[in-house]
Design a protein around this motif. Sequence first.
Motif, PDB file in Angstrom:
ATOM      1  N   SER A  46       0.828  -1.212   0.000  1.00  0.00           N
ATOM      2  CA  SER A  46       0.000   0.000   0.000  1.00  0.00           C
ATOM      3  C   SER A  46       0.860   1.257   0.000  1.00  0.00           C
ATOM      4  O   SER A  46       0.561   2.221  -0.717  1.00  0.00           O
ATOM      5  CB  SER A  46      -0.930  -0.008   1.216  1.00  0.00           C
ATOM      6  OG  SER A  46      -1.813  -1.104   1.142  1.00  0.00           O
ATOM      7  N   ILE A  50       0.392   3.696  -3.083  1.00  0.00           N
ATOM      8  CA  ILE A  50      -0.328   4.930  -2.789  1.00  0.00           C
ATOM      9  C   ILE A  50       0.611   6.110  -2.520  1.00  0.00           C
ATOM     10  O   ILE A  50       0.381   7.214  -3.000  1.00  0.00           O
ATOM     11  CB  ILE A  50      -1.287   4.718  -1.601  1.00  0.00           C
ATOM     12  CG1 ILE A  50      -2.373   3.712  -2.013  1.00  0.00           C
ATOM     13  CG2 ILE A  50      -1.892   6.033  -1.134  1.00  0.00           C
ATOM     14  CD1 ILE A  50      -3.210   3.199  -0.862  1.00  0.00           C
ATOM     15  N   ASN A  87      -7.179   6.683   0.246  1.00  0.00           N
ATOM     16  CA  ASN A  87      -6.862   5.390  -0.371  1.00  0.00           C
ATOM     17  C   ASN A  87      -6.351   4.378   0.652  1.00  0.00           C
ATOM     18  O   ASN A  87      -6.683   3.190   0.566  1.00  0.00           O
ATOM     19  CB  ASN A  87      -5.835   5.566  -1.498  1.00  0.00           C
ATOM     20  CG  ASN A  87      -6.437   6.196  -2.733  1.00  0.00           C
ATOM     21  OD1 ASN A  87      -7.615   6.017  -3.029  1.00  0.00           O
ATOM     22  ND2 ASN A  87      -5.640   6.965  -3.455  1.00  0.00           N
ATOM     23  N   ASP A  90      -9.341   3.177   2.508  1.00  0.00           N
ATOM     24  CA  ASP A  90     -10.090   2.246   1.651  1.00  0.00           C
ATOM     25  C   ASP A  90      -9.477   0.845   1.688  1.00  0.00           C
ATOM     26  O   ASP A  90     -10.180  -0.143   1.488  1.00  0.00           O
ATOM     27  CB  ASP A  90     -10.140   2.736   0.203  1.00  0.00           C
ATOM     28  CG  ASP A  90     -11.067   3.934   0.020  1.00  0.00           C
ATOM     29  OD1 ASP A  90     -11.874   4.216   0.941  1.00  0.00           O
ATOM     30  OD2 ASP A  90     -10.965   4.596  -1.030  1.00  0.00           O
ATOM     31  N   ARG A  91      -8.175   0.762   1.952  1.00  0.00           N
ATOM     32  CA  ARG A  91      -7.493  -0.534   2.046  1.00  0.00           C
ATOM     33  C   ARG A  91      -7.491  -1.093   3.472  1.00  0.00           C
ATOM     34  O   ARG A  91      -6.856  -2.100   3.732  1.00  0.00           O
ATOM     35  CB  ARG A  91      -6.044  -0.398   1.556  1.00  0.00           C
ATOM     36  CG  ARG A  91      -5.938  -0.153   0.074  1.00  0.00           C
ATOM     37  CD  ARG A  91      -4.484  -0.154  -0.347  1.00  0.00           C
ATOM     38  NE  ARG A  91      -4.353   0.026  -1.779  1.00  0.00           N
ATOM     39  CZ  ARG A  91      -3.369  -0.467  -2.502  1.00  0.00           C
ATOM     40  NH1 ARG A  91      -2.393  -1.156  -1.916  1.00  0.00           N
ATOM     41  NH2 ARG A  91      -3.306  -0.256  -3.778  1.00  0.00           N
TER      42      ARG A  91
END
Length: 99
Positions: A46, A50, A87, A90-91
């Motif tokens: 991530s 990101i 983001n 969201d993960r």
Amino acid sequence: MMNDAWAQELEEVLLEEIEDEVRSEDNAQLIVFNDDFNTFDWVIESFIDICNHTFEQAEQLSLIVHFKGKATVKTGAFSVVKPMKDNLIDRGISAVIEK
């Protein structure tokens, strides 16, 4: 009608406020917190996807998050770090922005 001295003083105050706002915009910190759910591999992936970190940066940050409980993973303009925070959330990664 305003006198010139008052108008100039008002302009200086407004410019100072704008400069302060721009400076604070650049000081947003994206902070990630440790949890018991996400794996190191997921957090590292991530951070790479990101936050545009290298593997080494992402790995080191994930260790700091794990051992210290949190870490600043990115600093910059609020408009840049806000989508990164969204983001990460969201993960399933716990993240906030502090100024």
